[in-house]
Motif scaffolding. Structure first.
Motif, PDB file in Angstrom:
ATOM      1  N   VAL E  78      39.421  53.162  46.958  1.00 36.24           N
ATOM      2  CA  VAL E  78      40.546  54.036  47.263  1.00 36.24           C
ATOM      3  C   VAL E  78      41.481  54.041  46.057  1.00 36.24           C
ATOM      4  CG1 VAL E  78      42.463  54.512  48.855  1.00 36.24           C
ATOM      5  CG2 VAL E  78      40.389  53.343  49.684  1.00 36.24           C
ATOM      6  N   VAL E  79      41.715  55.242  45.495  1.00 38.06           N
ATOM      7  CA  VAL E  79      42.638  55.363  44.371  1.00 38.06           C
ATOM      8  C   VAL E  79      44.030  55.653  44.930  1.00 38.06           C
ATOM      9  CG1 VAL E  79      43.205  56.650  42.279  1.00 38.06           C
ATOM     10  CG2 VAL E  79      40.793  56.245  42.886  1.00 38.06           C
ATOM     11  N   LEU E  80      44.991  54.867  44.466  1.00 39.02           N
ATOM     12  CA  LEU E  80      46.372  54.982  44.969  1.00 39.02           C
ATOM     13  C   LEU E  80      47.242  55.626  43.901  1.00 39.02           C
ATOM     14  CD1 LEU E  80      46.742  51.317  46.306  1.00 39.02           C
ATOM     15  CD2 LEU E  80      45.702  53.289  47.441  1.00 39.02           C
ATOM     16  N   GLY E  81      48.462  56.028  44.320  1.00 37.79           N
ATOM     17  CA  GLY E  81      49.475  56.440  43.341  1.00 37.79           C
ATOM     18  C   GLY E  81      49.191  57.814  42.787  1.00 37.79           C
TER      19      GLY E  81
ATOM     20  N   PHE F  48      42.123  44.647  44.300  1.00 38.14           N
ATOM     21  CA  PHE F  48      43.106  45.646  43.877  1.00 38.14           C
ATOM     22  C   PHE F  48      43.244  45.520  42.370  1.00 38.14           C
ATOM     23  CE2 PHE F  48      47.897  46.866  44.063  1.00 38.14           C
ATOM     24  CZ  PHE F  48      47.599  48.153  43.663  1.00 38.14           C
ATOM     25  N   LEU F  65      41.164  55.736  36.620  1.00 38.13           N
ATOM     26  CA  LEU F  65      41.532  55.700  38.031  1.00 38.13           C
ATOM     27  C   LEU F  65      42.933  55.186  38.263  1.00 38.13           C
ATOM     28  CD1 LEU F  65      38.211  54.340  39.604  1.00 38.13           C
ATOM     29  CD2 LEU F  65      38.999  56.706  39.483  1.00 38.13           C
ATOM     30  N   GLY F  66      43.458  54.361  37.359  1.00 38.15           N
ATOM     31  CA  GLY F  66      44.796  53.788  37.566  1.00 38.15           C
ATOM     32  C   GLY F  66      44.726  52.658  38.575  1.00 38.15           C
ATOM     33  N   ARG F  67      45.471  52.820  39.720  1.00 36.85           N
ATOM     34  CA  ARG F  67      45.514  51.739  40.717  1.00 36.85           C
ATOM     35  C   ARG F  67      44.443  52.001  41.775  1.00 36.85           C
ATOM     36  NH1 ARG F  67      50.832  50.924  43.202  1.00 36.85           N
ATOM     37  NH2 ARG F  67      50.710  53.157  43.636  1.00 36.85           N
ATOM     38  N   VAL F  68      43.563  51.038  41.979  1.00 39.85           N
ATOM     39  CA  VAL F  68      42.431  51.281  42.878  1.00 39.85           C
ATOM     40  C   VAL F  68      42.128  50.024  43.704  1.00 39.85           C
ATOM     41  CG1 VAL F  68      40.724  50.627  41.108  1.00 39.85           C
ATOM     42  CG2 VAL F  68      40.056  52.137  42.970  1.00 39.85           C
ATOM     43  N   VAL F  69      41.831  50.254  44.987  1.00 40.23           N
ATOM     44  CA  VAL F  69      41.366  49.170  45.861  1.00 40.23           C
ATOM     45  C   VAL F  69      39.864  49.340  46.044  1.00 40.23           C
ATOM     46  CG1 VAL F  69      41.464  48.194  48.191  1.00 40.23           C
ATOM     47  CG2 VAL F  69      43.572  48.948  47.068  1.00 40.23           C
ATOM     48  N   ILE F  70      39.105  48.321  45.649  1.00 37.10           N
ATOM     49  CA  ILE F  70      37.640  48.369  45.750  1.00 37.10           C
ATOM     50  C   ILE F  70      37.213  47.558  46.970  1.00 37.10           C
ATOM     51  CG2 ILE F  70      35.489  47.663  44.632  1.00 37.10           C
ATOM     52  CD1 ILE F  70      36.903  48.117  41.946  1.00 37.10           C
TER      53      ILE F  70
END
Lengths: 86, 86, 86, 86, 86, 86, 86
Positions: E78-81, F48, F65-70
């Motif tokens: 999940v990409v945030l921001g 994260f 992607l920047g900020r991502v939760v895998i």
């Protein structure tokens, strides 16, 4: 899976336990097979074999592995007893 | 999966238990089939068969296995009762 | 998966329970289908069918199975009620 | 997966509960889709639909199923609300 | 998986919680992507999105879905921001 | 899997915890790789990352992607420490 | 899987523990292999290796990884002991 009926007769895994220190054939889902002496097995069917060889699906030896721990969730079946290993 | 309703009638696995010491056909997800005498089954559908033979999808025998422990999570279905094994 | 909210209305599995002793169609992930009388079902969707037939994806009968226990984790869906079985 | 933080806001599954008795689109991992009235859903996303139709990936109806129980672990996503079903 | 060490710093899932009511990109294992406003998420990464669109792997929109519940076990990441959504 | 032996030495996951705020390479089962700063990890290997880039199997960057939760259950392995990231 | 019989002899995972600080070969389900010094292992077979190299199925080195945490559920088997690593 919770235990449906704790009195479900002797566990199939007990049969694996009784095969400790005997020759077994462990067929994995990818159809590779590992033959060796069963040193140890746990309730997840993780198995520790000694003098193990990897056999391709056609039965030929592909590699000598020696001491190997096989992860239970890859196991398709385990053949026990000498007759099948002649 | 927690037990949704403990009163969900007789478990399907009890049907497997009642088939102990009888001939069964165990079809796996990879469509290979194992026919033999059901010695033991547990609540994960791990099964211990004796006098087992492996059959290809077309029904032909591909191998004599003897005593074999099949890991439950590979099972597609289990055919019980004689009629189907004629 | 723990129960998020125990008051989640009547369980879908109860609908399966109410279909016991009726004709059902059980479609598996591999798209094979099993039609028969639902004798029993548990909370893992393991099902025991009687007078079961295996149908290919095109609907044709591929095999008469009789009494069969189907492992729940292969199930895609279960069609209930007569209308769909005409 | 144990509950990381029980205060994780209203559950996404509650959104499914609120969609009971409304039209939903259930897309499975194999990309087949089932449209019908959501009668019931549990915390495993097992769903009981009425007046259900199976749609191929291109959106065309492939089969009328009527009353169907869909096993949660096949679900990719569930589209709620009318707008998307026009 | 039992909690190895309850003091494992702030959970990655908390980062998802903090992204509620913001735009997210949810990439699934089948490489399809769902972009929308994150309304809700639970500890299984089940997510409820609003104003969601389905994007193919090449980034193009394939479908407008509106309100959708995505099942957590299909999620790749999940990409945030905002930055990543420009 | 219940804890076989709680004294199984320092957990491998502790090594991941000690890598927080450092550069890591997260290879997934589909062989895509995500490089970035590890902000957080939990016992399911959910991670994260910040300043993350997606790399194809050949190592080339495919996306920022920047900020991502895998999600942890997609992870094949995680490379720690600088040397491997030169 | 609940513990079928807590007295199932020494666990196969204990064999992995005893291999800590020794060379191991970790074969994954995708047939890639990771050779290095086993620093740590837990009951999910998550493993932390040092001086690790990735080997393709043909045995050739494909990459130097250094310090790597391998997720247990990808593991096919682990070869222990020197003999097999000559």
């Amino acid at each position: 899976m919770s235990q449906v009926n704790s009195s479900m007769g002797k566990r199939p895994l007990m049969a694996l336990q009784r095969a400790m220190n005997k020759e077994v054939r462990v067929r994995l889902k990818n159809m590779l097979e590992y033959r060796g002496t069963l040193i140890n097995v746990d309730s997840y069917m993780n198995m520790f074999l000694d003098n193990a060889f990897e056999h391709r699906e056609d039965g030929h030896v592909s590699e000598k592995l020696g001491r190997v721990v096989i992860r239970g969730n890859n196991v398709l079946y385990v053949v026990l007893g000498d007759e099948s290993l002649l």
